[in-house]
Design a protein around this motif. Structure first.
Motif, PDB file in Angstrom:
ATOM      1  N   ILE A   1      34.042  15.800   1.163  1.00 36.76           N
ATOM      2  CA  ILE A   1      35.329  15.129   0.616  1.00 36.76           C
ATOM      3  C   ILE A   1      35.331  13.945   1.389  1.00 36.76           C
ATOM      4  CG2 ILE A   1      36.846  15.873   1.192  1.00 36.76           C
ATOM      5  CD1 ILE A   1      35.874  13.855  -2.308  1.00 36.76           C
ATOM      6  N   SER A   2      35.736  14.335   2.666  1.00 38.63           N
ATOM      7  CA  SER A   2      36.047  13.220   3.463  1.00 38.63           C
ATOM      8  C   SER A   2      34.567  12.309   3.863  1.00 38.63           C
ATOM      9  CB  SER A   2      35.770  13.422   4.742  1.00 38.63           C
ATOM     10  OG  SER A   2      34.887  15.199   5.324  1.00 38.63           O
ATOM     11  N   SER A   3      33.369  12.705   3.829  1.00 41.43           N
ATOM     12  CA  SER A   3      31.973  11.620   4.136  1.00 41.43           C
ATOM     13  C   SER A   3      32.193  10.740   2.342  1.00 41.43           C
ATOM     14  CB  SER A   3      30.758  12.465   4.184  1.00 41.43           C
ATOM     15  OG  SER A   3      30.884  13.858   5.104  1.00 41.43           O
ATOM     16  N   ILE A   4      32.028  11.688   1.244  1.00 38.82           N
ATOM     17  CA  ILE A   4      32.252  10.801   0.224  1.00 38.82           C
ATOM     18  C   ILE A   4      33.439   9.851   0.558  1.00 38.82           C
ATOM     19  CG2 ILE A   4      32.944  10.784  -2.216  1.00 38.82           C
ATOM     20  CD1 ILE A   4      30.414  12.049  -1.483  1.00 38.82           C
ATOM     21  N   ILE A   5      34.511  10.249   0.960  1.00 32.49           N
ATOM     22  CA  ILE A   5      35.338   9.017   1.014  1.00 32.49           C
ATOM     23  C   ILE A   5      35.191   7.980   1.428  1.00 32.49           C
ATOM     24  CG2 ILE A   5      37.985   8.567   1.589  1.00 32.49           C
ATOM     25  CD1 ILE A   5      38.673  11.381   0.395  1.00 32.49           C
ATOM     26  N   TYR A   6      34.543   7.702   2.825  1.00 34.25           N
ATOM     27  CA  TYR A   6      33.876   6.806   3.839  1.00 34.25           C
ATOM     28  C   TYR A   6      32.792   6.441   3.554  1.00 34.25           C
ATOM     29  CZ  TYR A   6      31.385   5.544   7.665  1.00 34.25           C
ATOM     30  OH  TYR A   6      30.628   5.126   8.737  1.00 34.25           O
ATOM     31  N   LEU A   7      32.050   7.309   2.086  1.00 33.29           N
ATOM     32  CA  LEU A   7      31.272   5.954   2.193  1.00 33.29           C
ATOM     33  C   LEU A   7      31.362   5.053   0.588  1.00 33.29           C
ATOM     34  CD1 LEU A   7      28.334   8.590   2.243  1.00 33.29           C
ATOM     35  CD2 LEU A   7      29.000   6.479   3.589  1.00 33.29           C
ATOM     36  N   ILE A   8      32.067   5.506   0.475  1.00 35.21           N
ATOM     37  CA  ILE A   8      32.638   5.289  -1.043  1.00 35.21           C
ATOM     38  C   ILE A   8      33.387   3.585  -0.333  1.00 35.21           C
ATOM     39  CG2 ILE A   8      34.223   4.621  -2.943  1.00 35.21           C
ATOM     40  CD1 ILE A   8      33.381   7.689  -4.014  1.00 35.21           C
ATOM     41  N   GLY A   9      34.297   3.341   0.971  1.00 35.26           N
ATOM     42  CA  GLY A   9      35.461   2.787   1.198  1.00 35.26           C
ATOM     43  C   GLY A   9      36.655   2.523   0.944  1.00 35.26           C
ATOM     44  N   LYS A  10      37.027   1.895   2.070  1.00 31.85           N
ATOM     45  CA  LYS A  10      38.487   2.389   1.964  1.00 31.85           C
ATOM     46  C   LYS A  10      39.243   1.627   0.369  1.00 31.85           C
ATOM     47  CE  LYS A  10      42.919   0.885   4.736  1.00 31.85           C
ATOM     48  NZ  LYS A  10      43.041   0.870   6.007  1.00 31.85           N
ATOM     49  N   GLN A  11      39.126   0.766   0.698  1.00 31.94           N
ATOM     50  CA  GLN A  11      39.690  -0.456  -0.778  1.00 31.94           C
ATOM     51  C   GLN A  11      39.153   0.394  -2.173  1.00 31.94           C
ATOM     52  OE1 GLN A  11      41.658  -2.943  -0.337  1.00 31.94           O
ATOM     53  NE2 GLN A  11      41.285  -2.091   1.777  1.00 31.94           N
ATOM     54  N   LYS A  12      38.115   0.673  -2.547  1.00 36.54           N
ATOM     55  CA  LYS A  12      38.123   1.416  -3.793  1.00 36.54           C
ATOM     56  C   LYS A  12      38.370   2.570  -3.981  1.00 36.54           C
ATOM     57  CE  LYS A  12      33.028  -0.078  -4.803  1.00 36.54           C
ATOM     58  NZ  LYS A  12      31.788   0.302  -4.947  1.00 36.54           N
TER      59      LYS A  12
ATOM     60  N   TRP B   1      38.246   3.555  10.552  1.00 36.18           N
ATOM     61  CA  TRP B   1      37.749   4.132   9.141  1.00 36.18           C
ATOM     62  C   TRP B   1      36.556   5.095   9.542  1.00 36.18           C
ATOM     63  CZ3 TRP B   1      39.639   4.900   4.671  1.00 36.18           C
ATOM     64  CH2 TRP B   1      38.735   5.086   3.543  1.00 36.18           C
ATOM     65  N   GLU B   2      36.308   6.225   9.900  1.00 42.83           N
ATOM     66  CA  GLU B   2      35.313   7.116  10.438  1.00 42.83           C
ATOM     67  C   GLU B   2      36.034   8.434   9.650  1.00 42.83           C
ATOM     68  OE1 GLU B   2      34.465   8.070  14.293  1.00 42.83           O
ATOM     69  OE2 GLU B   2      35.463   5.700  14.358  1.00 42.83           O
ATOM     70  N   ASP B   3      35.244   9.116   9.450  1.00 39.34           N
ATOM     71  CA  ASP B   3      35.000  10.777   8.517  1.00 39.34           C
ATOM     72  C   ASP B   3      35.651  11.441   8.980  1.00 39.34           C
ATOM     73  OD1 ASP B   3      34.171  12.609   7.359  1.00 39.34           O
ATOM     74  OD2 ASP B   3      31.764  12.476   6.932  1.00 39.34           O
ATOM     75  N   LYS B   4      35.981  11.323  10.281  1.00 36.34           N
ATOM     76  CA  LYS B   4      36.480  13.020  11.040  1.00 36.34           C
ATOM     77  C   LYS B   4      38.137  12.143  11.125  1.00 36.34           C
ATOM     78  CE  LYS B   4      35.663  10.174  16.029  1.00 36.34           C
ATOM     79  NZ  LYS B   4      35.394  10.247  16.921  1.00 36.34           N
ATOM     80  N   TYR B   5      38.404  11.053  10.651  1.00 34.27           N
ATOM     81  CA  TYR B   5      39.438  10.730  11.426  1.00 34.27           C
ATOM     82  C   TYR B   5      40.265  10.834   9.298  1.00 34.27           C
ATOM     83  CZ  TYR B   5      38.921   8.797  15.421  1.00 34.27           C
ATOM     84  OH  TYR B   5      39.611   8.287  16.635  1.00 34.27           O
ATOM     85  N   ILE B   6      39.727  11.026   8.409  1.00 32.39           N
ATOM     86  CA  ILE B   6      39.849  10.942   6.908  1.00 32.39           C
ATOM     87  C   ILE B   6      39.858  12.355   6.322  1.00 32.39           C
ATOM     88  CG2 ILE B   6      38.849  10.914   4.741  1.00 32.39           C
ATOM     89  CD1 ILE B   6      37.402   8.007   5.096  1.00 32.39           C
ATOM     90  N   SER B   7      38.699  13.561   7.303  1.00 27.35           N
ATOM     91  CA  SER B   7      39.077  15.000   7.281  1.00 27.35           C
ATOM     92  C   SER B   7      40.243  14.739   7.911  1.00 27.35           C
ATOM     93  CB  SER B   7      37.453  15.991   8.360  1.00 27.35           C
ATOM     94  OG  SER B   7      38.173  17.392   8.213  1.00 27.35           O
ATOM     95  N   MET B   8      40.970  14.842   9.165  1.00 24.25           N
ATOM     96  CA  MET B   8      42.260  15.014   9.754  1.00 24.25           C
ATOM     97  C   MET B   8      43.423  14.379   8.862  1.00 24.25           C
ATOM     98  SD  MET B   8      41.330  13.567  13.720  1.00 24.25           S
ATOM     99  CE  MET B   8      42.622  13.967  14.540  1.00 24.25           C
ATOM    100  N   ILE B   9      43.073  13.513   8.211  1.00 23.86           N
ATOM    101  CA  ILE B   9      44.178  13.354   7.043  1.00 23.86           C
ATOM    102  C   ILE B   9      44.620  14.543   6.277  1.00 23.86           C
ATOM    103  CG2 ILE B   9      44.922  12.039   5.364  1.00 23.86           C
ATOM    104  CD1 ILE B   9      43.883   9.670   7.241  1.00 23.86           C
ATOM    105  N   ILE B  10      43.909  15.197   5.417  1.00 23.21           N
ATOM    106  CA  ILE B  10      43.148  16.042   4.863  1.00 23.21           C
ATOM    107  C   ILE B  10      44.153  17.369   5.041  1.00 23.21           C
ATOM    108  CG2 ILE B  10      42.018  17.336   3.542  1.00 23.21           C
ATOM    109  CD1 ILE B  10      39.998  14.185   2.905  1.00 23.21           C
ATOM    110  N   ASN B  11      43.438  17.841   6.942  1.00 28.24           N
ATOM    111  CA  ASN B  11      44.554  18.298   7.343  1.00 28.24           C
ATOM    112  C   ASN B  11      45.692  18.279   7.565  1.00 28.24           C
ATOM    113  OD1 ASN B  11      41.475  19.829   8.192  1.00 28.24           O
ATOM    114  ND2 ASN B  11      41.431  19.379   9.430  1.00 28.24           N
TER     115      ASN B  11
END
Length: 470
Positions: free
Chosen positions: A442-453, A402-412
Motif C-alpha cells: 500500500i505504501s508503493s500504491i500511495i507513492y504512485l498515486i501521488g500526494k494530492q490525490k 515523497w518517497e515510498d520508504k517514508y510513507i511506510s514509516m508513517i504507517i509504522n
C-alpha cells in the motif's frame, strides 16, 4: 503436389472457438508445406446471411494473424459458374428437375418416419426428364445420386470411412429460388480452387459422400479429408454457433493476446509430446494431421487464462507497456492523469492473466471512483477508524520527501501510536484510497498515486464515515 487448404465459414453468426480451430489447423497445414490457405465465404443461403458476421470473420482472422492468400472468395459472386455446371449436369443427366411440392414431400417424410424408415427423397421425378422451358411452376434441381455401390474415403484422422449409396438420396443442388446449395457449391469451389486437403469438423462427415459423388460425376480430383472431433464446453455440451457464438474479437476486448489464444486452440485436439507452449513458428514447423486426437476436446477457461498469463509475463516491458497503453486508451482512460505505466507494470508484475485485469487494477491510479462498497463498509468504514485516517492525513500532508520508504514509516508510526495492527491500517488505507481489497504494497500504491490525490481520497473517506456512521 502444392498443398492448398481452405477455411469456408458461412456468415450466419459469429465464429466460435471450434471454427477458429478449423481455420488454424488449415492455415498451419498449408504453411507447414509452403502451400496456400484460401478464405471462402459461403453465403448462398441468403435468408440467413448476417453482414456483421462477415466483418467478424475477416477482422477476427486478421487479429489472430491467420493471413489468407489471394482475395477472400464469396460464393454469391460465383453464381454464373454454378449455373454453368448445373446446366452441364442436366445435359449429362447427372441431375434432374423435380416438381414435387413441399406438401407432398412432407407427407412422404411423415409416412417414412411412421414406418421407421430414414427420411429420404424416393426419386419420384428422377426419370421423368422434365424440361425447364415447359414449366410454369416452382421446381428444384436434384443430383442423381448412384443407386448402388459404396463411397469409400480414407480420413486422415479417422481412417477408412464407408457409406452405402443406398443410404443417400438425390439431394437438391439448386433451390426453387434459383440459388445453388451448400453440398453442390462446395464441390465446384474446391475443384476450381484446386483444394488438396479439407480439414473440418466431424459434423461434416455425412456431407462427404454426397460431395464425393458430385466430384466423381464431374470428373474432378477428390481432395483428402480430415474431420476434427467436436469441442465441448465446460459443462460438456457441444459447441454450437447459436449457443457459443462469441465474436472472436471479444477475446481481444477482454484482454487476451492473439498468440495465447492460438496456443490454447492448437492444443484442442493436437499435441506434440508434453509441450504446452508453442510460438507460431513452432506450430508451423511441428503441425501434422497424424498427431490430431480422435477424442473430443473440452474447453478449460482456467487453462486459457494460464496460457494468457504466461504470454503476458514473458513480454518485454516496453511491449507490454505499449499494449496496456493502447488497451486503456481504447477504454477512454486518461493515462496522462497518473503515474508512468511502466512503474505500475513493475509493481503488479505476475498478478494478471489478461490486459483487462491489468487495466482494472490500474484504473484507480487515473480515475476517481465510488470506493465505499457496502460489503466492505461494515468492517472498515466505522467511526473509530476516523482517528487513524485523520492521523494519516496530517502526517502525509506534512511529509516533505515523497518517497515510498517514508510513507511506510508513517504507517509504522501510526500503528505504534494507536496500538492498531499494521495489517489493519494497511487494509483501511487500501480501501479508502483504492476501493480494492487486494493490491501490492500500500505504501508503493500511495507513492504512485501521488500526494494530492491521496489527501483528497482520505478526506473523502473521513467525510463519508462521519456522515453515514456518526
Amino acid at each position: 503436389m502444392k498443398v492448398i487448404t481452405r477455411f469456408a465459414p458461412s456468415p450466419t453468426g459469429n465464429l466460435h472457438i471450434g471454427s477458429i480451430r478449423t481455420a488454424l489447423y488449415s492455415w498451419l497445414f498449408a504453411r507447414h508445406y509452403n502451400g496456400k490457405f484460401i478464405l471462402r465465404i459461403e453465403d448462398t443461403d441468403l435468408s440467413r446471411i448476417d453482414l456483421m458476421a462477415v466483418d467478424s470473420i475477416l477482422n477476427g482472422l486478421k487479429w489472430l494473424g491467420l493471413n489468407w492468400d489471394e482475395k477472400p472468395f464469396f460464393q454469391t459472386k460465383r453464381l454464373s459458374r454454378y449455373k454453368e455446371v448445373i446446366n452441364l449436369m442436366l445435359e449429362k443427366e447427372d441431375a434432374y428437375i423435380c416438381v414435387c411440392s413441399s406438401e407432398k414431400l412432407l407427407e412422404i417424410k411423415n409416412k417414412q418416419i411412421k414406418l421407421g424408415y430414414k427420411p429420404r427423397y424416393p426419386g419420384i421425378c428422377r426419370n421423368l426428364k422434365i424440361k425447364k422451358d415447359k414449366l410454369n411452376k416452382n421446381y428444384v434441381i436434384r443430383f442423381k445420386n448412384p443407386l448402388f455401390g459404396q463411397v469409400i474415403f480414407q480420413d486422415q484422422i479417422r481412417g477408412e470411412i464407408i457409406f452405402q449409396n443406398t443410404e443417400l438420396d438425390d439431394f437438391i443442388i439448386q433451390r426453387s429460388n434459383g440459388m445453388p446449395t451448400y453440398n453442390f457449391c462446395v464441390v465446384i469451389d474446391d475443384a476450381d480452387m484446386k483444394i488438396t486437403h479439407i480439414i473440418r469438423g466431424e459434423d461434416h462427415i455425412n456431407n462427404t459422400p454426397r460431395q464425393i459423388n458430385v466430384f466423381k460425376s464431374l470428373g474432378f480430383k477428390i481432395p483428402i479429408y480430415a474431420h476434427l472431433s467436436m469441442i465441448f464446453d465446460e459443462s460438456k455440451q457441444k459447441f454450437s454457433k447459436r449457443k457459443h457464438a462469441v465474436n472472436i474479437l471479444e477475446y481481444c476486448q477482454n484482454g487476451f493476446l492473439p498468440e495465447a489464444l492460438l496456443n490454447y486452440i492448437v492444443r484442442l485436439g493436437w499435441s506434440h509430446g508434453n509441450q504446452e507452449i508453442f510460438s507460431k513458428n513452432e506450430m508451423i514447423k511441428l503441425f501434422n494431421l497424424k498427431s490430431i486426437n480422435k477424442s473430443a476436446s473440452i474447453i478449460n477457461t482456467k487453462k486459457l487464462l494460464w496460457i494468457n498469463k504466461y504470454y503476458i509475463n514473458n513480454l518485454s516491458l516496453d511491449t507490454l507497456t505499449q499494449l496496456i497503453y493502447e488497451y486503456m486508451t481504447k477504454q477512454k482512460i486518461n493515462i496522462t492523469n497518473g503515474p508512468d505505466l511502466k512503474s505500475l507494470i513493475i509493481l503488479f508484475q505476475g498478478r494478471h492473466a489478461t490486459l483487462k485485469d491489468m487495466m482494472e487494477s490500474f484504473r484507480y491510479f487515473y480515475e476517481e471512483s465510488n470506493f465505499f462498497n457496502s460489503n466492505i463498509e461494515q468492517k472498515y468504514n466505522v467511526i473509530e477508524n476516523c482517528v487513524t485516517l485523520e492521523m494519516f492525513y496530517e502526517k502525509i500532508n506534512n511529509l516533505f520527501d515523497w518517497e515510498d520508504k517514508y510513507i511506510s514509516m508513517i504507517i509504522n508510526d501510526i500503528s505504534k501510536e494507536t496500538s492498531v495492527q499494521k495489517k489493519d491500517i494497511n487494509m483501511l488505507l487500501r480501501i479508502s484510497i483504492t476501493g480494492s481489497l487486494y493490491t501490492p504494497s500500500i505504501s508503493s500504491i500511495i507513492y504512485l498515486i501521488g500526494k494530492q490525490k491521496v489527501l483528497l481520497r482520505i478526506r473523502k473517506a473521513i467525510n463519508y464515515i462521519k456522515m453515514h456512521k456518526a
